[in-house]
Structure formats: structure tokens, C-alpha cells
Design a protein around this motif. Sequence first.
Motif, PDB file in Angstrom:
ATOM      1  N   GLU A  61     120.097  43.942  27.318  1.00 19.40           N
ATOM      2  CA  GLU A  61     118.845  44.006  26.901  1.00 19.40           C
ATOM      3  C   GLU A  61     117.732  43.114  27.719  1.00 19.40           C
ATOM      4  O   GLU A  61     118.176  42.147  27.975  1.00 19.40           O
ATOM      5  CB  GLU A  61     118.418  43.504  25.400  1.00 19.40           C
ATOM      6  CG  GLU A  61     119.125  44.316  24.591  1.00 19.40           C
ATOM      7  CD  GLU A  61     118.897  44.100  22.963  1.00 19.40           C
ATOM      8  OE1 GLU A  61     117.792  43.371  22.691  1.00 19.40           O
ATOM      9  OE2 GLU A  61     119.270  44.593  22.160  1.00 19.40           O
ATOM     10  N   HIS A 103     110.229  51.644  25.981  1.00 17.49           N
ATOM     11  CA  HIS A 103     111.518  51.365  25.918  1.00 17.49           C
ATOM     12  C   HIS A 103     112.198  52.490  26.991  1.00 17.49           C
ATOM     13  O   HIS A 103     112.191  53.543  26.690  1.00 17.49           O
ATOM     14  CB  HIS A 103     111.981  51.544  24.294  1.00 17.49           C
ATOM     15  CG  HIS A 103     111.774  50.197  23.522  1.00 17.49           C
ATOM     16  ND1 HIS A 103     112.739  49.613  22.980  1.00 17.49           N
ATOM     17  CD2 HIS A 103     110.892  49.824  22.941  1.00 17.49           C
ATOM     18  CE1 HIS A 103     112.347  48.525  22.255  1.00 17.49           C
ATOM     19  NE2 HIS A 103     111.083  48.596  22.359  1.00 17.49           N
ATOM     20  N   SER A 113     123.182  41.597  23.479  1.00 19.83           N
ATOM     21  CA  SER A 113     122.969  42.010  21.877  1.00 19.83           C
ATOM     22  C   SER A 113     124.045  41.105  21.187  1.00 19.83           C
ATOM     23  O   SER A 113     124.969  40.728  21.890  1.00 19.83           O
ATOM     24  CB  SER A 113     122.954  43.402  21.668  1.00 19.83           C
ATOM     25  OG  SER A 113     124.162  44.115  21.966  1.00 19.83           O
ATOM     26  N   THR A 151     125.123  45.888  24.216  1.00 18.29           N
ATOM     27  CA  THR A 151     123.786  46.396  25.234  1.00 18.29           C
ATOM     28  C   THR A 151     123.409  45.082  25.813  1.00 18.29           C
ATOM     29  O   THR A 151     123.293  43.938  25.418  1.00 18.29           O
ATOM     30  CB  THR A 151     122.909  46.858  23.986  1.00 18.29           C
ATOM     31  OG1 THR A 151     123.248  47.766  23.124  1.00 18.29           O
ATOM     32  CG2 THR A 151     121.572  47.502  24.610  1.00 18.29           C
ATOM     33  N   ARG A 203     117.228  48.539  27.745  1.00 22.82           N
ATOM     34  CA  ARG A 203     118.588  48.621  27.003  1.00 22.82           C
ATOM     35  C   ARG A 203     119.737  49.601  27.503  1.00 22.82           C
ATOM     36  O   ARG A 203     119.621  50.919  27.597  1.00 22.82           O
ATOM     37  CB  ARG A 203     118.359  49.059  25.572  1.00 22.82           C
ATOM     38  CG  ARG A 203     116.968  48.219  24.781  1.00 22.82           C
ATOM     39  CD  ARG A 203     116.957  48.629  23.418  1.00 22.82           C
ATOM     40  NE  ARG A 203     117.966  48.108  22.657  1.00 22.82           N
ATOM     41  CZ  ARG A 203     118.904  48.837  21.986  1.00 22.82           C
ATOM     42  NH1 ARG A 203     119.005  50.231  22.019  1.00 22.82           N
ATOM     43  NH2 ARG A 203     119.552  48.009  21.047  1.00 22.82           N
TER      44      ARG A 203
END
Length: 345
Positions: free
Chosen positions: A180, A313, A173, A178, A227
Motif C-alpha cells: 500500500e 484508489h 498490509s 498487499t 494497492r
Amino acid sequence: MIACRSAMLAFAVSFVLVGCARIPIAQPVKQEVLAAVQPVEVKVGIAQPELYAAFVRSTAGASGAAACGAVPGFGVLLAAACGGAMGAIDASVNASRAKTAEETVRPLKDQLVEVKFDALMRDSLKRSLETVPGMQLATVDITKTVTDPAHEQTFKASTANAVMFVNVDYHLSTDFSTLEMSIRGLLYPRGAVARKAAGQPAELVAGQNESILALKNAVYRSSIVYRGKLPEPGQDIPKNVAAWNADGGLLLRASMQDGIARVGALLAEDLKRKPGEQLSGVAKIDVGNGLKADLLSQGEGGRLLRQADGTLHFEAKAATAAATLASATQTRAASTTIVTDAAAK
């Protein structure tokens, strides 16, 4: 896919507009259709060669360019020149930010030299898809050419009854807190029997002004995002990088491997879901920006959410993934020692 490129950013948009029709990001496949499209050729698209870091793109120039055209008294040529200058400023700023992001992420890339991401992702998807009842895999191959023309060429040249495109992206990120990872799955019937089962013409003929791989022709669509967040993330980018880099990049490598395993498993589970079959949420939770999502499950490894557009997610705990990886590594080391000692005797 080809009719609307923005559909590949499944985690960023809720619906894709094709003409006047709204195409949902996620769509389960009818089980009778899934049975009719076997065997399936799977193309795993991973365009990037390695991990990268996202950065905030400058749009100030674009706003300025729009303002130029709105200023009374600006002629067409002057407004165009003004807009061009503003666009050049954006390009320069973005190039500088991209360079900074690349320099910052470099130490973390070095920790992943021995992590063969493409092969690991391919193997994870293959193992997971083989668990789907009735699924027959003709081939599961990696492609580095993730473009609309390449996808269409692959589809037309295939000898399988259907082609499934699984496009993958992985990055850190903008604040480096993070990891991802996302996959976008699209399944297209190809053979005459498969296309008939899907309610499509037996002939591979594209409609007027649209590709044969228009999103509406996909009998299955999915969007899955993983994530992996640092245990104690902060706004200080150098500290976040140092946390990922600690202990030989343990957290980063663990999150990478955990993400690869999770997105593959979630894709298989999603393929098993029947149209109309609701994923029962434990609760509705606030996910920011005034949006809510269904909390489907929660455990030591993290929690699984379903967004309003159907995107899945998985919010992972990097520390748990690291502990699991460390334990597995120690177990393998112990087993190797036992085998070596036994051989010596």
C-alpha cells in the motif's frame, strides 16, 4: 495539516473536522488560482527510512480502562490505576506485535536495498508535475522531517509563491498480501498575489487558535492510494512473504516501481481537474463495508476507483507490473549487449 493531524490519514477518514466546519479530503484547484500561485516549492515528505509492515493494534486495554471508570464503587484513584494498568497491557501487546511485524518484513526489506525509494518518488513527482499546464516548479525536495512545526517553518521560510506538501507512506498490509502506497497533497498560496487570487488575506497571518497551514487555507487537497495485491493472496502470512520474496523479490520491486509511477501520474491528472468537473465513472461498484465507489477506468494494469470522499484508489495487478519490469529489464540487457558488442568490433 496542523489544525487537524488526522487529516493526513486521508485514506482512513472521509472528512476532517476543524471546529464545527467539515473540510473535504479532496478539493480541486481553480485554474486561475493555480496560474496565480506559480512558481511552487514542492516538499515531498517521506518520514520512514524503509518499507514497514502494518500490524493490528491492541485496543483491549483501552476498552478495559473505560470499563474501570464505569464500575460503580470504583474511586477516582482506583479507576485511574486500573486504566493505567490496562494501557500498559496495550503498550506491551503492541510492542510485541510491532517486533513480530518487523522480523517478518526483514527479508523483503533486504530485496529493496538497491531501490532508492525517496529519489525515485521525487523524480516521479517532478516529471508528473511538469506535465501540468502552467506549472512552474521552484524546487522539488525530499524532507524526512514530516511534522507540523517543520511544515510551518518551511512555509514561512519559502521564497516561492506557493508551497505544496506531498506526504508519502508505503507499507505492507497486516496480512502481507498487499503493498500500500499513499500520498496526500496540499497546496498553500504564499505570495501576496497568490493569496489574493485564492481569496485569502495578503499578509501571512494565522487566525485565532489555528495555524497558517489550517486545512481550509489549502487551495488544493488530494488523497491518492495505490494497492498492489499478490496474484494469489492468502491468509497465510509466511506464504505471502514467500510470494513477494520469490525470484529475487520481483513482484515486490515491480509493485514498488509501478506504485511510484502511478501516484505521481494521478497527482498530476488530479491537479488538471477543474472544480465542478466530475470524473465520469464507468459504474458504481461495491468496495465492502456497505460502501460503493466510482469505477473510473480498468485495464491490464488494474483499475482506478474514486471513493465517496474524493480519494483516488488504484488497485494494481502485481503480476502485470512484474511482467512489465521483467520485459524492460530484458530490453535494457539486450541493448547493453548490442552496445558492448559494437564497441568490441
